[in-house]
Scaffold this motif. Structure first.
Motif, PDB file in Angstrom:
ATOM      1  N   ASP A 134       0.693  -1.283  -0.070  1.00 54.46           N
ATOM      2  CA  ASP A 134       0.196   0.035  -0.065  1.00 54.46           C
ATOM      3  C   ASP A 134       0.919   1.288  -0.016  1.00 54.46           C
ATOM      4  O   ASP A 134       0.499   2.122  -0.897  1.00 54.46           O
ATOM      5  N   ASP A 135       1.864   1.246   0.858  1.00 54.88           N
ATOM      6  CA  ASP A 135       2.863   2.438   0.869  1.00 54.88           C
ATOM      7  C   ASP A 135       3.468   2.410  -0.466  1.00 54.88           C
ATOM      8  O   ASP A 135       3.798   3.798  -1.134  1.00 54.88           O
ATOM      9  N   LYS A 136       3.826   1.375  -1.180  1.00 55.72           N
ATOM     10  CA  LYS A 136       4.602   1.584  -2.696  1.00 55.72           C
ATOM     11  C   LYS A 136       3.539   2.189  -3.489  1.00 55.72           C
ATOM     12  O   LYS A 136       4.125   3.075  -4.327  1.00 55.72           O
ATOM     13  N   GLY A 142       2.006   9.232  -5.780  1.00 53.28           N
ATOM     14  CA  GLY A 142       2.451  10.608  -5.681  1.00 53.28           C
ATOM     15  C   GLY A 142       3.465  11.080  -6.883  1.00 53.28           C
ATOM     16  O   GLY A 142       3.586  12.301  -7.142  1.00 53.28           O
ATOM     17  N   SER A 143       4.351  10.012  -7.352  1.00 49.94           N
ATOM     18  CA  SER A 143       5.389  10.275  -8.270  1.00 49.94           C
ATOM     19  C   SER A 143       4.654  10.548  -9.577  1.00 49.94           C
ATOM     20  O   SER A 143       5.005  11.747 -10.361  1.00 49.94           O
ATOM     21  N   ASN A 148       2.865  14.620 -13.834  1.00 45.16           N
ATOM     22  CA  ASN A 148       1.811  15.372 -14.721  1.00 45.16           C
ATOM     23  C   ASN A 148       1.799  16.681 -14.176  1.00 45.16           C
ATOM     24  O   ASN A 148       1.687  17.300 -15.027  1.00 45.16           O
ATOM     25  N   LYS A 149       2.238  17.154 -12.905  1.00 48.26           N
ATOM     26  CA  LYS A 149       2.446  18.645 -12.790  1.00 48.26           C
ATOM     27  C   LYS A 149       3.462  19.345 -13.661  1.00 48.26           C
ATOM     28  O   LYS A 149       3.240  20.356 -14.173  1.00 48.26           O
ATOM     29  N   MET A 150       4.526  18.412 -13.760  1.00 47.73           N
ATOM     30  CA  MET A 150       5.764  19.213 -14.325  1.00 47.73           C
ATOM     31  C   MET A 150       5.393  19.283 -15.963  1.00 47.73           C
ATOM     32  O   MET A 150       5.676  20.273 -16.546  1.00 47.73           O
ATOM     33  N   GLN A 151       4.693  18.223 -16.425  1.00 50.41           N
ATOM     34  CA  GLN A 151       4.019  18.151 -17.655  1.00 50.41           C
ATOM     35  C   GLN A 151       3.059  19.304 -18.112  1.00 50.41           C
ATOM     36  O   GLN A 151       3.391  19.974 -19.281  1.00 50.41           O
ATOM     37  N   MET A 152       2.418  19.749 -17.161  1.00 48.11           N
ATOM     38  CA  MET A 152       1.426  20.699 -17.344  1.00 48.11           C
ATOM     39  C   MET A 152       2.077  22.084 -17.617  1.00 48.11           C
ATOM     40  O   MET A 152       1.596  23.092 -18.019  1.00 48.11           O
ATOM     41  N   LYS A 153       3.395  22.320 -16.643  1.00 47.17           N
ATOM     42  CA  LYS A 153       4.062  23.305 -16.769  1.00 47.17           C
ATOM     43  C   LYS A 153       4.552  23.904 -18.070  1.00 47.17           C
ATOM     44  O   LYS A 153       5.010  24.857 -18.528  1.00 47.17           O
TER      45      LYS A 153
END
Length: 154
Positions: A134-136, A142-143, A148-153
């Motif tokens: 579950d932690d993995k 999260g990764s 995805n956030k970096m690609q949107m920038k």
């Protein structure tokens, strides 16, 4: 010439009867062989001529007519045996099918009513492994979110 034709016909009929008897009482009979025998028998029945017309009979029954009556009675018995065998096969298959169907209906209840915990021993180390997985999974999510956030920038 007429006598030889009758003798040939009698020999053919006897050979046919013997082959039918041996095929009927054979324990293992291939489906294709059975189907072919039934087709041939149907063709023979369709093409054979009836000889017991009133104008062909003698006033007193003779040896030839007796033989013809015996042959037709034998053919009748073969047909009757075939009919009874067909009915018996159908009834047997029907009973087997119904018994199998009833067993399947109760089988699902037997499986669902079973206690599965008795079949599998309890393993406490599995809880730790599940928590680790579950932690993995959460780390990978999260990764993926950060990628995805970096690609949107851009």
């Amino acid at each position: 010439e007429h006598d030889t034709d009758e003798e040939d016909e009698e020999v053919d009929l006897n050979e046919s009867i013997v082959s039918k008897l041996t095929s009927m009482f054979r324990k293992t009979l291939d489906d294709t062989v059975t189907k072919q025998l039934l087709r041939d028998r149907g063709r023979e029945r369709a093409s054979e001529k009836r000889k017991f017309l009133a104008e062909k009979r003698a006033s007193m029954i003779n040896e030839e007519e007796t033989d013809e009556i015996i042959k037709s009675a034998f053919q009748y018995l073969l047909s009757l045996h075939e009919f009874i065998e067909t009915i018996l096969n159908f009834q047997t298959n029907y009973c087997l099918y119904n018994a199998f169907k009833e067993e399947l209906e109760s089988f699902s209840r037997v499986v669902s009513d079973s206690d599965w915990t008795e079949m599998l021993p309890q393993d406490d180390s599995l809880d730790a492994m599940i928590d680790d997985l579950d932690d993995k999974i959460n780390g990978l999510k999260g990764s993926l979110d950060s990628v995805n956030k970096m690609q949107m920038k851009f």
